[in-house]
Design a protein around this motif. Sequence first.
Motif, short mmCIF file in Angstrom:
data_model
loop_
_atom_site.label_atom_id
_atom_site.label_comp_id
_atom_site.label_asym_id
_atom_site.label_seq_id
_atom_site.Cartn_x
_atom_site.Cartn_y
_atom_site.Cartn_z
N ARG B 235 5.34 -0.39 -14.73
CA ARG B 235 4.36 -1.42 -14.38
C ARG B 235 3.00 -0.90 -13.97
O ARG B 235 1.97 -1.45 -14.37
CB ARG B 235 4.98 -2.32 -13.31
N THR B 440 0.06 -5.65 -8.90
CA THR B 440 0.99 -4.63 -9.38
C THR B 440 0.80 -3.37 -8.53
O THR B 440 1.70 -2.56 -8.37
CB THR B 440 0.66 -4.25 -10.84
N THR B 457 5.15 -2.45 -6.34
CA THR B 457 6.13 -2.39 -7.43
C THR B 457 7.54 -2.08 -6.92
O THR B 457 8.50 -2.73 -7.33
CB THR B 457 5.74 -1.33 -8.48
N VAL B 469 4.26 -7.25 -16.26
CA VAL B 469 2.86 -7.00 -15.92
C VAL B 469 2.01 -7.37 -17.12
O VAL B 469 2.39 -7.07 -18.26
CB VAL B 469 2.67 -5.52 -15.54
N GLN B 514 1.19 -9.10 -11.84
CA GLN B 514 2.63 -8.88 -12.04
C GLN B 514 3.37 -10.19 -11.78
O GLN B 514 3.20 -10.81 -10.73
CB GLN B 514 3.08 -7.81 -11.04
#
Lengths: 538, 538
Positions: B235, B440, B457, B469, B514
Amino acid sequence: MAIQPWEEEANKAKQVLANSIPKQWMVPEDKLPPLEQLNVTEFPGKSGLLTDKELSITQTSATALVAAMGKGELTAEEVVVAFLKRATIGHQLLNFATEFMADDAIARAKELDGHFKKTGKLVGPLHGVPISVKEHIGLKGRICHTGYVAWIKNIAPEDALLVQLLKNAGAVFHVRTNQPQSLMHLDCNNNITGMTVNPYNRKLSPGGSSGGEGASMGFKCAPLGIGTDIGGSIRAPAAFNGAYGLRPTALRNPYDGIILAGDGQESIRCVVGPLAAQSVEDLDLFQKAVLDQEPWDIETSLVAMPWKKVEPKKDITVAIMWDDGVVHPHPPITRGLQFAKEKLQAAGIKVIDWEPFKHDHGWEIVSTLYFPDAAACQRGLIAESGEPLLPLTEWAFSYSKPQPISVTENWEYNVKREKYRADYHALMKERGVDFILSPTYVGVAAALGEPQYWGYTSIWNILDQPCVVFPTGLVQDPAIDKVDETYKPRSETDEREWKKYSPEKFEGAPIAVQLTGKHWHDEETVAAAKMISEIVRA
Amino acid sequence: MAIQPWEEEANKAKQVLANSIPKQWMVPEDKLPPLEQLNVTEFPGKSGLLTDKELSITQTSATALVAAMGKGELTAEEVVVAFLKRATIGHQLLNFATEFMADDAIARAKELDGHFKKTGKLVGPLHGVPISVKEHIGLKGRICHTGYVAWIKNIAPEDALLVQLLKNAGAVFHVRTNQPQSLMHLDCNNNITGMTVNPYNRKLSPGGSSGGEGASMGFKCAPLGIGTDIGGSIRAPAAFNGAYGLRPTALRNPYDGIILAGDGQESIRCVVGPLAAQSVEDLDLFQKAVLDQEPWDIETSLVAMPWKKVEPKKDITVAIMWDDGVVHPHPPITRGLQFAKEKLQAAGIKVIDWEPFKHDHGWEIVSTLYFPDAAACQRGLIAESGEPLLPLTEWAFSYSKPQPISVTENWEYNVKREKYRADYHALMKERGVDFILSPTYVGVAAALGEPQYWGYTSIWNILDQPCVVFPTGLVQDPAIDKVDETYKPRSETDEREWKKYSPEKFEGAPIAVQLTGKHWHDEETVAAAKMISEIVRA
């Protein structure tokens, strides 16, 4: 000798049991069968203590009981009272209960009847079905000692999730059942409730660790029961008592609120599953009632996998494992498998032989993973109360390495376990095998205090494959199941287990077999077991 | 100074890379953009090195490429060559590759074209799609060093299962990509391939640990890539490079053949998943192509859960987590979330605020579970070769307890983890929230060598919830994203992260967000991310 503090503590739990027994249904001492009468399964039918209707109810499957209640042919109260009466007698003969919950059960049955009367509808798929439940499965406000005197102080703050879901489905809990110290015996003895015995032969063990459940099923104290299984603890009791049992794949059935020493140990998982007195169909009924409620939306450890409707199919290959390559099964078990083979072949099912794959290696992995802390956690609980360590507890602890293994060593065993699982699965595919039919235990049952070899059940725990145990309909017969004089010991362990057999010792014990399916294929395994058990028992 | 033995060893892998670079497509030094040009994403379009068709191919999604190949409008060879050319240039500018596989890729593309010519049919759903692959995902016969000099001697005996399945589906592997030492940085630097940089700003990190994949997606060296994620490693790179990335729920995607130090550690699982250069739809394409092949029938650790077809629905509640309560995000991230909120509301989606729930507690659990052995395993590998310990490796190791924890302590953390998962899930249900939209990372990207805060994350790793993401379409703009003068530090950590921000430093970096769904709801999360990303970017 003065009473020890641990005995005082144990007496608290004994008193709970004593107070809970429904006195009105107890059999006067002089009407009980004599101690030397080993098989007591016929006693309810012959004693006149149950009415014909009660006898009939207690010999009916959960599926059929629900159907009858749905038609208004039976009330939940009648059903619950019938099983409570039988359970009360059963406890006098077998010492299988840790607590009765008669008042709550009858009150709940009346509620269910009220609901049905008012709406014409059942509360759920288990409406009015009495279920016996292994003691370490939490029930709100009740002791949950898990076989340890030190834990008699544990009072469950709420019902285990599984119990909640079963209650939602209409089930009624009427009796809690015994288990061994530490839960790590295939026998059923502890320092609190003592020894539970087998209704088919009171010199034999009801199996363990869900031994109280086994006896409950064998004596028909409930149509369904709940056990747990990390090495055979649902399956040995089902087999020893002529009952049915399912060990599901791990992470399918809800486990929250079940108390076990060593919580957080995930390398080899204890699973919870049903036992049934009458049929594989009842195992399916139980699973569907639970999983239809999507327990994974509450217990996030679970896999979000609904219970599928699967029809049995005849176009399957069943492989028979006659022997695990480590310990020879006793003669009646081999006879049971041979009988099953002939019946299956006559029904047109393809049957081949299964060559076991490294079961000694599997045992090395699983036995290490049972106690990676060298059983420090369990030993600590026993030391805490000062209760005596029972011989089979010591035996189980001896599986562990002498010292705790490190996290890193635990990882290495996890890797071995995953490889063994993948290899075993690949072999089933390569050999075109859908199901493996095998012994559940080296013998039809163990004598009290004697079960030591777990290999026939624990192998499927390490492989995490679903298994259904069912009775073949045969029983051990000293006239047929003679000692095999050509036997040659394979090892000390093999010889030890073989020496435990003598034809007279196991007279009348039911002969069961175990059907194992592929990882995650629980529904297919239950469907196949339903078909196969019907073929074998026909 | 004499060359050290570890440098000699590292040189072997460097030589493999050097030999593998397709020389015919390399840009002469004097045609490369100057070092002071930070954003190089426009270079392929402006340099004249790619034909218009090649430019167009490399700006097309995998889904659209497969459709075009299925109509015969493009050949696999054209597609593969276009991406290979772009990847060669990308490597010169970004140092993102560890090995090119141009000959194999072109040979395979020709085979695919031959198949299509002969049958009129595509080989599979990923026919002719070039995929870049993180180095520690095994490819048969090739080095798999996982960021350790000591493991340069590892030659993968076969393709990782995921690679096998993708090949079955028609994918073509053309380039392997860089990762940091130990894989435990959100940056991308090691002692073998060195530092990978970000195509949007070469003074910034491409993220990590799948940093080579991030750069590959950002520069469009492939439409799809494969990364792994135990704390944000898919991510962060997706976010920092304006790309798309999916962290699936654990035990869904096949992991066999991926090499990671500490194999058998199961308390916090590393997962493998796709990155995509162009769209969420491509993430779905990847997942479906893999799971339609039922990998659980080979890798028995996996959950037997097919990839469901799920349609996005507008009747959802999205909660925005503006801040995790531990570290304030930087101004452009807040702007990105605000922008997304307005777009979603305008589209009629219900948006509420998400109050974070004990993220510090979550971090305590996950950081302990990363290195229960006090990183002995990783430290041992570094000591084995004598390569220098990089500062961010040391930083990651500092998460661990000073001494290895025992198996029993590990169990206690497992219990905490399960409770935290269940509590977080219950809270989402209680608040009526389907998805959480959040940062994120604390910023749009980290400067090279600077990423230290994993909380945005890693929280979803410990909770094991699926995340997608995607880029908002906005980029950091020094004129807009000014320092917030009202900021007051919440803690030392918060202040440390805040001080890393200055408007000029991050110029041009894409602003990503995200989207997190519920445990096991991967398909729903991907479907929602597809809809939401389209709304936000419209």
